[in-house]
Motif scaffolding. Structure first.
Motif, PDB file in Angstrom:
ATOM      1  N   GLY A 143       0.799  -1.239  -0.132  1.00 11.27           N
ATOM      2  CA  GLY A 143       0.049   0.082  -0.097  1.00 11.27           C
ATOM      3  C   GLY A 143       0.963   1.236  -0.136  1.00 11.27           C
ATOM      4  N   ALA A 144       0.483   2.196   0.798  1.00 17.37           N
ATOM      5  CA  ALA A 144       1.244   3.682   0.781  1.00 17.37           C
ATOM      6  C   ALA A 144       2.558   3.355   1.690  1.00 17.37           C
ATOM      7  CB  ALA A 144       0.320   4.589   1.512  1.00 17.37           C
TER       8      ALA A 144
ATOM      9  N   PRO B  43     -17.312   6.118  11.283  1.00 19.30           N
ATOM     10  CA  PRO B  43     -17.283   6.045   9.850  1.00 19.30           C
ATOM     11  C   PRO B  43     -17.248   4.711   9.474  1.00 19.30           C
ATOM     12  CG  PRO B  43     -15.086   6.572  10.693  1.00 19.30           C
ATOM     13  CD  PRO B  43     -16.191   6.274  11.966  1.00 19.30           C
ATOM     14  N   ALA B  44     -17.642   4.206   7.951  1.00 18.98           N
ATOM     15  CA  ALA B  44     -17.717   3.015   7.520  1.00 18.98           C
ATOM     16  C   ALA B  44     -16.461   2.739   7.142  1.00 18.98           C
ATOM     17  CB  ALA B  44     -18.671   3.136   6.416  1.00 18.98           C
ATOM     18  N   THR B  45     -16.255   1.264   7.567  1.00 13.52           N
ATOM     19  CA  THR B  45     -14.723   0.827   7.233  1.00 13.52           C
ATOM     20  C   THR B  45     -14.608   0.093   6.088  1.00 13.52           C
ATOM     21  OG1 THR B  45     -15.220  -0.982   8.667  1.00 13.52           O
ATOM     22  CG2 THR B  45     -14.199   1.078   9.770  1.00 13.52           C
ATOM     23  N   VAL B  46     -15.674   0.190   5.023  1.00 12.43           N
ATOM     24  CA  VAL B  46     -15.417  -0.477   3.924  1.00 12.43           C
ATOM     25  C   VAL B  46     -15.642   0.688   2.782  1.00 12.43           C
ATOM     26  CG1 VAL B  46     -16.178  -2.844   4.591  1.00 12.43           C
ATOM     27  CG2 VAL B  46     -17.848  -1.132   3.848  1.00 12.43           C
ATOM     28  N   ALA B  47     -15.322   0.070   1.610  1.00 11.18           N
ATOM     29  CA  ALA B  47     -15.283   1.150   0.646  1.00 11.18           C
ATOM     30  C   ALA B  47     -16.695   1.161  -0.333  1.00 11.18           C
ATOM     31  CB  ALA B  47     -14.033   1.236  -0.525  1.00 11.18           C
ATOM     32  N   VAL B 129     -11.536   2.291  -6.817  1.00 10.84           N
ATOM     33  CA  VAL B 129     -11.321   3.908  -6.537  1.00 10.84           C
ATOM     34  C   VAL B 129     -10.030   4.391  -7.158  1.00 10.84           C
ATOM     35  CG1 VAL B 129     -12.171   3.203  -4.046  1.00 10.84           C
ATOM     36  CG2 VAL B 129      -9.837   2.724  -4.620  1.00 10.84           C
ATOM     37  N   VAL B 130      -9.828   3.747  -8.290  1.00  8.10           N
ATOM     38  CA  VAL B 130      -8.485   4.233  -9.075  1.00  8.10           C
ATOM     39  C   VAL B 130      -8.962   5.151 -10.415  1.00  8.10           C
ATOM     40  CG1 VAL B 130      -6.040   3.956  -9.695  1.00  8.10           C
ATOM     41  CG2 VAL B 130      -7.138   2.856  -7.763  1.00  8.10           C
ATOM     42  N   LEU B 131      -8.481   6.242 -10.456  1.00  7.37           N
ATOM     43  CA  LEU B 131      -8.674   7.001 -11.445  1.00  7.37           C
ATOM     44  C   LEU B 131      -7.563   6.841 -12.401  1.00  7.37           C
ATOM     45  CD1 LEU B 131     -10.105   9.382 -13.102  1.00  7.37           C
ATOM     46  CD2 LEU B 131      -8.666  10.959 -12.184  1.00  7.37           C
ATOM     47  N   THR B 132      -7.861   6.334 -13.890  1.00  7.01           N
ATOM     48  CA  THR B 132      -6.864   6.109 -14.859  1.00  7.01           C
ATOM     49  C   THR B 132      -7.451   6.628 -15.972  1.00  7.01           C
ATOM     50  OG1 THR B 132      -7.934   3.782 -15.500  1.00  7.01           O
ATOM     51  CG2 THR B 132      -6.141   3.985 -13.963  1.00  7.01           C
ATOM     52  N   ALA B 133      -6.543   7.194 -16.952  1.00  6.77           N
ATOM     53  CA  ALA B 133      -7.109   7.784 -18.053  1.00  6.77           C
ATOM     54  C   ALA B 133      -7.629   6.842 -19.014  1.00  6.77           C
ATOM     55  CB  ALA B 133      -5.601   8.156 -18.906  1.00  6.77           C
ATOM     56  N   ASP B 134      -7.770   5.631 -19.000  1.00  2.00           N
ATOM     57  CA  ASP B 134      -8.306   4.860 -19.846  1.00  2.00           C
ATOM     58  C   ASP B 134      -9.604   3.996 -19.018  1.00  2.00           C
ATOM     59  OD1 ASP B 134      -6.742   3.163 -18.264  1.00  2.00           O
ATOM     60  OD2 ASP B 134      -6.043   2.217 -20.093  1.00  2.00           O
ATOM     61  N   HIS B 135      -9.973   4.505 -18.091  1.00  2.00           N
ATOM     62  CA  HIS B 135     -11.074   3.783 -17.138  1.00  2.00           C
ATOM     63  C   HIS B 135     -11.994   3.558 -17.978  1.00  2.00           C
ATOM     64  CE1 HIS B 135     -13.906   2.702 -14.097  1.00  2.00           C
ATOM     65  NE2 HIS B 135     -12.665   2.704 -13.366  1.00  2.00           N
ATOM     66  N   PRO B 136     -12.685   2.394 -18.134  1.00  2.00           N
ATOM     67  CA  PRO B 136     -13.681   2.209 -19.039  1.00  2.00           C
ATOM     68  C   PRO B 136     -14.958   2.939 -18.475  1.00  2.00           C
ATOM     69  CG  PRO B 136     -13.272   0.121 -17.784  1.00  2.00           C
ATOM     70  CD  PRO B 136     -11.992   1.240 -17.573  1.00  2.00           C
ATOM     71  N   GLY B 137     -15.153   3.405 -17.334  1.00  3.88           N
ATOM     72  CA  GLY B 137     -16.285   4.091 -16.916  1.00  3.88           C
ATOM     73  C   GLY B 137     -16.340   5.424 -17.294  1.00  3.88           C
ATOM     74  N   LEU B 138     -15.362   6.226 -17.776  1.00  3.39           N
ATOM     75  CA  LEU B 138     -15.196   7.447 -18.244  1.00  3.39           C
ATOM     76  C   LEU B 138     -16.280   7.816 -18.997  1.00  3.39           C
ATOM     77  CD1 LEU B 138     -11.490   8.122 -18.220  1.00  3.39           C
ATOM     78  CD2 LEU B 138     -12.821   9.373 -16.641  1.00  3.39           C
ATOM     79  N   THR B 612      -3.309  10.893  -1.486  1.00  5.44           N
ATOM     80  CA  THR B 612      -3.197   9.809  -2.266  1.00  5.44           C
ATOM     81  C   THR B 612      -4.170   8.758  -1.881  1.00  5.44           C
ATOM     82  OG1 THR B 612      -0.816  10.004  -1.635  1.00  5.44           O
ATOM     83  CG2 THR B 612      -1.305   7.855  -2.566  1.00  5.44           C
ATOM     84  N   MET B 613      -4.853   8.334  -3.032  1.00  3.61           N
ATOM     85  CA  MET B 613      -5.997   7.432  -2.880  1.00  3.61           C
ATOM     86  C   MET B 613      -5.429   5.936  -2.496  1.00  3.61           C
ATOM     87  SD  MET B 613      -9.101   6.455  -2.567  1.00  3.61           S
ATOM     88  CE  MET B 613      -9.980   8.036  -2.395  1.00  3.61           C
ATOM     89  N   ASP B 614      -5.876   5.227  -1.472  1.00  2.00           N
ATOM     90  CA  ASP B 614      -5.536   4.178  -1.019  1.00  2.00           C
ATOM     91  C   ASP B 614      -5.994   2.922  -1.901  1.00  2.00           C
ATOM     92  OD1 ASP B 614      -4.597   1.483   0.015  1.00  2.00           O
ATOM     93  OD2 ASP B 614      -4.112   2.471   1.906  1.00  2.00           O
ATOM     94  N   PRO B 615      -5.525   2.289  -3.053  1.00  5.45           N
ATOM     95  CA  PRO B 615      -6.438   1.340  -3.559  1.00  5.45           C
ATOM     96  C   PRO B 615      -6.981   0.316  -2.802  1.00  5.45           C
ATOM     97  CG  PRO B 615      -4.214   1.743  -4.589  1.00  5.45           C
ATOM     98  CD  PRO B 615      -4.383   2.593  -3.120  1.00  5.45           C
ATOM     99  N   ALA B 616      -6.264   0.073  -1.807  1.00  6.43           N
ATOM    100  CA  ALA B 616      -6.813  -1.211  -1.098  1.00  6.43           C
ATOM    101  C   ALA B 616      -7.931  -0.741  -0.135  1.00  6.43           C
ATOM    102  CB  ALA B 616      -5.656  -1.807  -0.089  1.00  6.43           C
ATOM    103  N   PHE B 617      -7.995   0.382   0.324  1.00  6.40           N
ATOM    104  CA  PHE B 617      -9.049   0.469   1.427  1.00  6.40           C
ATOM    105  C   PHE B 617      -9.874   1.738   0.676  1.00  6.40           C
ATOM    106  CE2 PHE B 617      -5.451  -0.729   3.958  1.00  6.40           C
ATOM    107  CZ  PHE B 617      -6.016  -1.812   4.554  1.00  6.40           C
ATOM    108  N   GLY B 618      -9.427   2.523  -0.206  1.00  3.73           N
ATOM    109  CA  GLY B 618     -10.482   3.570  -0.773  1.00  3.73           C
ATOM    110  C   GLY B 618     -10.567   4.593   0.110  1.00  3.73           C
TER     111      GLY B 618
END
Lengths: 329, 698
Positions: A143-144, B43-47, B129-138, B612-618
């Motif tokens: 992770g980070a 707070p919710a602990t899931v994304a 949770v990860v933005l990419t330039a080629d994300h299919p949802g854009l 920084t977005m944490d991909p594992a936790f969101g």
């Protein structure tokens, strides 16, 4: 609220008795880290033994020309102490490179040595962390971890020790005096912090009930300095730092001590580099070769490989400056 | 009384300054009354997923815990105007950090301990949770923020780009950013005799009252929202936030006053962030630097519950003449916290990319970057063809270059050393639109010759009370000390938020109109002023409903000098100089503070700030002020802000443009361009931390 008992002992002996007699006890110095961790739920001591007013607030010369630093001496006072500034510039510089003015006014010498990692997962109780909750896992590895260790880490933990002061003390061959239920003992600063291995919850070799009462510096042997790189000009932990001690005679290294900060679970005394340096020509080629030898064992993670380069640059630059080969930064 | 206290523009001291520095100014969390309960959010602990069970018995057993509100027992809300306010209403978890329970206790510590003892179970699905330039949802939405069309095309930008003899095609990456005002989001709510009073840390309490009325299903006359002093917002308090709704619900449920102050670590998830942007800029020019094609494409993210599209390509529609242009925003909904407004939304991020690309073009041409901008000055607003009401960009560039000493500059990169430091200078333009909204105000004359103004403006640290007194005094022809100003209370005449750099224009126009009407009324008044005074009310609904035929924008030019440590890659800014053209400046002291504050925030954007977005936790990794690095005093160098006074008759009665945001706009690009000049390294990702510089150092 989460209740805890509070005790302000009148003597070291009473403090040690209280600490040893209560499994959930924590000694309270300046509280700049412990109290934060209590608010976060990372620490929940049943007893706080407030040692901040024990008569351990002196900096005094030792018989052999060194310095004896009481455990409750505030970081600001230690940094400003004339004997520290003149004899151990690396220590003064390291202290002043740490935290903020407000925190340095509060934080103590003993507390600084016992501060915990600032790994984001360690500080977030909603996430796994082997240091906080053994066996729960280490999300930092994947992770980070940009700010975390490149040396000395394990499968179970990649945290760094955040102290600047301890890095200077490691290079200066300081020793820590501990008072415990079984008496007094002295531990070199370089042996005080542990590598994580498979029990990263133990940061140090301190035993239950043991209290740091003082830090002892040997007589100044050579000039020293501390250099730190960070993400902003003040109030940021080291991306990498170095404390260096060097004396040169007839163009050769007579004495060298080197320690890295921000790159390992403990202040990283660079013995491999020192072996290369000792007796070798005091030039940049030697310095680079020595530091490279030390860092050859680095195992950077996905996002922190830059720390190896940064530590190398800082160390070579510091040695060159001490050798008079480079102008002061 | 001296003229300086009557004249608009005078450096009048801010009225509440003494209260603030002596600690007597009270903020939203400092209005607790006896019997107050303290809230702590779970707070919710899931994304992503659903809450399947919440067990509160352990929490209720914590001494001092009074109540735990969850989806099972919280008061039902009507559908709020903003989905982020629909808290504790159902089992959905749209992102990590979403509030799933609120613990209320006799002390803050008990509430916190209680929150730790609430057990929540979730059914989770995977998260994205990860933005990419080629994300299919854009996808390309209808509109970007601010009501701007998401896509605008003039001519054929791609064909013109391909045909251009000099081309720049570069992609810039900006991570998320957080506003992190010094005062956290906080509310103290109490019900008495069927009336709800909320002290809320907000940029506009009229808007908070409207939101609460809608969500709680209450007549707005039964709600008073007070935002007397606000310790910064930077956009994150520009729309009502969950703490106000939660505190109001909890106070209603318990019958007790409730205080809820969001802890710093929790703010990143629930009070918005500047969304990350991936920006591709293509510029085509002839060999003299005259642009033939400008293309700016944005990819950004929003949350699952609302569409929020950072309008980062909009400035490219305003800045430079080009016969061909294409500007497009695309967005993808991810399992992330909802992004929101942050100082100069759109401009700050978009101008970083556009002004970096202009610097790249200048270098490719071997042309001075100031000169390049002068050569592409449009006659009318490029995208709309509307005439500018005033456009001071070239004046700012020339004045800034003169003051900064720009013209002596050697354009060669990586050639200036000073010990271990590599030195460089950079320039960038800035722009920010002129916005205004409807507001109402009262003006009252008292028998003793003093005056009183009432308008629900908000002082978020800008000096709103002070400048409104100056505006009123200028109309009433009286010293500003003779005017009392009441703001920060929704019982006052309604007014819009302190946001969009439009506060002073909106509130000031209403104050000006009311004061003007009062003067007229007093002219016709005979005999003494009655004990209750003479009061008039005015609103600007008519004026603000008319769309201006002019393109109205503030402009600016930023100049930066940096030193890069050739050993460590640490960047230090030595000088920042901004020149701004923003109509008439109404208070030179507080205006300078706003310009400088914006520039410091831009310095942070350039060098130190990033989420920084944490991909594992969101969630965002940087959750406190030790890890989210706003500039420290040691980072902030010699900063100068200057301005060029504009006489623009097409703005408002004061002749002013907004100044709260433009200071941030060009700063990051100017610093990045200076780093390139110092090192030769063109970095296209912020912040410019040592790790990014190291590969380029000697």
């Amino acid at each position: 609220m989460r209740p805890f008992a509070y005790l302000r002992p009148a003597s070291v002996a009473e403090a040690v008795r209280a600490g040893a007699g209560h499994p959930g006890a924590r000694f309270l110095g300046g509280g700049t880290n412990l109290v934060d961790l209590m608010k976060l739920g990372v620490e929940s001591p049943g007893l706080l033994v407030d040692v901040s007013r024990l008569p351990l607030d002196r900096v005094e010369p030792t018989d052999d020309g060194g310095l004896r630093i009481g455990a409750t001496v505030r970081n600001s006072d230690l940094a400003a102490h004339p004997g520290v500034r003149s004899g151990y510039p690396a220590l003064s510089q390291a202290l002043l490179a740490g935290a903020s003015g407000q925190l340095r006014n509060t934080a103590t010498t003993g507390g600084n040595l016992l501060q915990r990692t600032r790994c984001p997962y360690f500080q977030d109780v909603s996430k796994p962390c082997n240091k906080r909750l053994p066996g729960s896992g280490c999300p930092a590895r994947e992770g980070a971890h940009r700010d975390l260790a490149v040396l000395g880490h394990s499968e179970d933990c990649v945290a760094t020790n955040p102290s600047d002061m301890a890095v200077a003390l490691a290079a200066l061959d300081a020793a820590i005096l501990l008072h415990g239920p079984e008496g007094e003992r002295t531990v070199p600063v370089t042996d005080f912090h542990r590598l994580p291995g498979d029990n990263p919850d133990q940061d140090t070799v301190i035993r239950p009930g043991e209290l740091i009462t003082e830090v002892v510096l040997p007589p100044p042997a050579a000039t020293s300095l501390y250099r730190k790189a960070r993400d902003r000009a003040s109030y940021a932990f080291a991306l990498a730092s170095v404390a260096a001690v060097l004396s040169v005679r007839d163009g050769r290294v007579e004495r060298a001590a080197l320690a890295f900060g921000g790159v390992a679970p403990r202040p990283w005394r660079a013995r491999v580099a020192e072996d290369v340096l000792r007796g070798a020509p005091a030039d940049e080629e030697t310095f680079a070769r020595a530091v490279s030898a030390e860092l050859a064992t680095a195992r950077p993670l996905r996002d922190n490989g830059f720390k190896v380069d940064l530590a190398h640059r800082l160390a070579v630059g510091a040695l060159a400056e001490l050798a008079g080969l480079a102008p002061p930064a | 009384m001296s003229d300086t206290t009557r004249a608009l523009g005078a450096p009048v001291l801010r009225r509440e300054g003494r209260d603030k520095v002596t600690g007597t100014a009270r903020y939203a969390a400092e209005h607790t009354t006896p019997g107050c309960l303290y809230g702590w959010v779970v707070p919710a602990t899931v994304a992503s997923g659903r809450v399947t069970a919440i067990r509160t018995a352990d929490a209720l057993a914590v001494p001092g815990v009074h109540t735990v509100l969850t989806q099972d027992n919280a008061p039902r809300l009507k559908e709020p105007d903003d989905p982020i306010l629909a808290v504790l209403q159902d089992d959905r978890v749209p992102h990590r950090g979403w509030p799933v329970a609120l613990v209320l206790a006799e002390s803050l510590e008990s509430a916190r301990a209680g929150a730790e003892a609430v057990h929540v179970e979730y059914a989770t699905t995977g998260h994205d949770v990860v933005l990419t330039a080629d994300h299919p949802g854009l996808y390309t939405p209808e509109e970007a923020n601010g009501g701007y069309p998401a896509l605008r095309e003039r001519g054929d930008a791609m064909r013109a780009f391909d045909a251009a003899p000099v081309r720049i095609d570069a992609t810039y990456t900006l991570h998320g950013l957080h506003n992190h005002p010094m005062e956290p989001h906080a509310s103290t709510a109490r019900w008495a005799d069927g009336h709800l009073t909320v002290h809320d840390s907000s940029q506009g309490s009229t808007a908070v009252r409207e939101s609460l009325a809608k969500a709680l299903g209450l007549d707005r006359d039964r709600i008073t929202v007070i935002s007397e002093h606000v310790g910064g917002g930077f956009g994150s308090k520009g729309t009502p936030r969950p703490q106000a709704v939660l505190a109001a619900m909890a106070a209603r449920h318990t019958g007790r006053p409730v205080q809820l102050s969001l802890p710093r670590r929790y703010m990143a998830a629930v009070v918005g962030h500047r969304a990350p942007t991936l920006q591709r800029v293509r510029l085509g020019a002839d060999r003299d630097g005259v642009l033939s094609s400008v293309s700016h494409e944005i990819a950004t993210h929003t949350s699952r519950i609302k569409e929020f599209v950072e309008q980062a390509a909009v400035p490219a529609r305003i800045m430079y003449a080009s016969p061909h242009s294409r500007t497009e925003h695309r967005v993808v909904a991810l399992d992330v916290p909802s992004p929101s407004w942050m100082r100069a939304p759109g401009e700050a991020s978009g101008m970083y990319a556009l002004e970096s690309a202009m610097d790249e073009l200048a270098n490719a041409l071997g042309l001075d970057p100031v000169e390049l901008r002068l050569r592409n000055e449009p006659q009318t607003e490029p995208d709309s063809g509307r005439p500018f009401s005033s456009r001071g960009l070239t004046a700012c560039l020339r004045e800034g270059a003169r003051r900064f000493g720009w013209y002596d500059r050697d354009p060669q990169p990586a050639t200036r050393e000073e010990g271990p430091w590599l030195l460089g200078t950079g320039v960038a333009s800035a722009t920010y639109p002129v916005l205004v909204s409807k507001a109402a105000a009262t003006a009252q004359a008292a028998p003793d010759g003093s005056y009183r103004i009432g308008v629900n403006a908000t002082d978020i640290g800008t000096g709103a009370r002070t400048v409104l007194a100056q505006i009123a005094a200028s109309v009433l022809d009286t010293p500003q000390e003779n005017v009392t100003v009441d703001i920060g209370n929704s019982d006052l005449p309604p007014a819009p938020v302190a946001g969009g750099s439009s506060g002073t224009a909106s509130w000031g126009s209403a104050v000006h109109k009311a004061a003007t009407a009062l003067v007229r009324r007093l002219d016709g008044h005979t005999g003494p002023i009655p004990p209750e005074g003479v009061t008039v009310t005015a609103d600007t609904g008519e004026e603000t409903a008319q769309e201006s035929p002019y393109a109205r924008h503030a402009f600016g030019a930023h100049f930066a000098e940096v030193a890069v440590d050739s050993l460590t890659g640490e960047v230090r800014v030595r000088r920042l100089l901004g020149v701004f053209a923003a109509g008439h400046i109404l208070n030179s002291r507080t205006a300078r503070s706003q310009f400088i504050g914006g520039m410091v925030m831009g310095l942070g954007m350039a060098l130190t700030e990033g989420s920084t977005m944490d991909p594992a936790f969101g969630d965002f990794t940087e959750s406190d002020l030790a890890s989210y690095h706003v500039p420290s005093c040691a980072d902030v160098p010699d900063i100068q802000a200057h301005w060029i006074d504009e006489d623009d008759p097409h703005l408002n009665p004061m002749g002013s443009k907004g100044i709260g945001e433009i200071g941030i706009v060009g700063t990051a690009a100017a610093i990045g361009n200076a780093v390139r000049h110092a090192t030769g390294a063109r970095l296209r990702e912020l912040p410019l931390t040592p790790d990014k510089l190291l590969p380029y150092l000697p």
